[in-house]
Write an enzyme that holds these catalytic residues in place. Sequence first.
Site, PDB file in Angstrom:
ATOM      1  N   HIS A  31       0.839  -1.203   0.000  1.00 55.39           N
ATOM      2  CA  HIS A  31       0.000   0.000   0.000  1.00 55.39           C
ATOM      3  C   HIS A  31       0.875   1.255   0.000  1.00 55.39           C
ATOM      4  CE1 HIS A  31      -3.142  -2.663   2.175  1.00 55.39           C
ATOM      5  NE2 HIS A  31      -3.630  -2.412   0.967  1.00 55.39           N
ATOM      6  N   LYS A  55     -17.640  -5.918   6.914  1.00 52.93           N
ATOM      7  CA  LYS A  55     -16.375  -6.579   7.241  1.00 52.93           C
ATOM      8  C   LYS A  55     -16.099  -6.415   8.727  1.00 52.93           C
ATOM      9  CE  LYS A  55     -13.850  -6.330   2.864  1.00 52.93           C
ATOM     10  NZ  LYS A  55     -12.679  -5.782   2.162  1.00 52.93           N
ATOM     11  N   ARG A 104      -1.955  -6.108  -8.142  1.00 59.77           N
ATOM     12  CA  ARG A 104      -0.761  -6.910  -7.858  1.00 59.77           C
ATOM     13  C   ARG A 104      -0.550  -7.984  -8.908  1.00 59.77           C
ATOM     14  NH1 ARG A 104      -3.000  -8.300  -2.095  1.00 59.77           N
ATOM     15  NH2 ARG A 104      -4.763  -8.447  -3.513  1.00 59.77           N
ATOM     16  N   SER A 142      -2.985  -7.762   3.047  1.00 57.11           N
ATOM     17  CA  SER A 142      -3.288  -7.545   4.469  1.00 57.11           C
ATOM     18  C   SER A 142      -3.757  -8.848   5.108  1.00 57.11           C
ATOM     19  CB  SER A 142      -4.389  -6.492   4.618  1.00 57.11           C
ATOM     20  OG  SER A 142      -3.985  -5.273   4.072  1.00 57.11           O
TER      21      SER A 142
END
Length: 177
Positions: A31, A55, A104, A142
Amino acid sequence: MSGFFFTLNPPSSIMRTVIYPGSFDPPTNGHLDVIQRASRLFDRVIVGVARNENKQPLFTLAERRTLIEESVVDLGNVEVDVFEGLLVEYVEKQNGNAVIRGLRAVSDFEFEFQMALMNRKLNEKVETLFMMPRASYSFLSSHLVKEIASLGGDVSAFVTQSVRKALQSRFGKAARN
Ligand code: PNS
């Protein structure tokens, strides 16, 4: 010739603001790499930490915000904020020109493409730009960082010292180094 350049380049008085939204639970070096790249391209970068009721984050909104703030103190054109509700509405509120998302690997693409086009449908003016973090971070997430930390693995290559300490205090002795 100068007229040609004038057409391509926006007048310098136009402030280019980009929003980099995400959960950042926790922020990783991947990040940060994207934030640094964006800060070199835009006048103003707003890192938008999302509140997502669906979440169950490990870190509170305030904690995630602080963890990012601590790692961008040297970047004068980067701000960290929190937002809830629709991203496109937040972008408009901030007078943003675009949204940045990190890509990514190809596996990220499908979801990111869907989200970018949905956001465009919601608001034609909001562009999404994809940026690739450094290749050595292409495996980083993460989710994996949390899992490794919770099982006592060393995450110091993946996150800042502050994030590592925060993980350590969350998982107790399990997160070492
Ligand atoms: O880091 P994440 O979890 O991949 O970030 C996802 C995020 C926060 C960017 C996305 O869930 C989002 O934009 N949430 C705000 C609500 C919204 O606008 N949803 C519609 C997206 S098409």
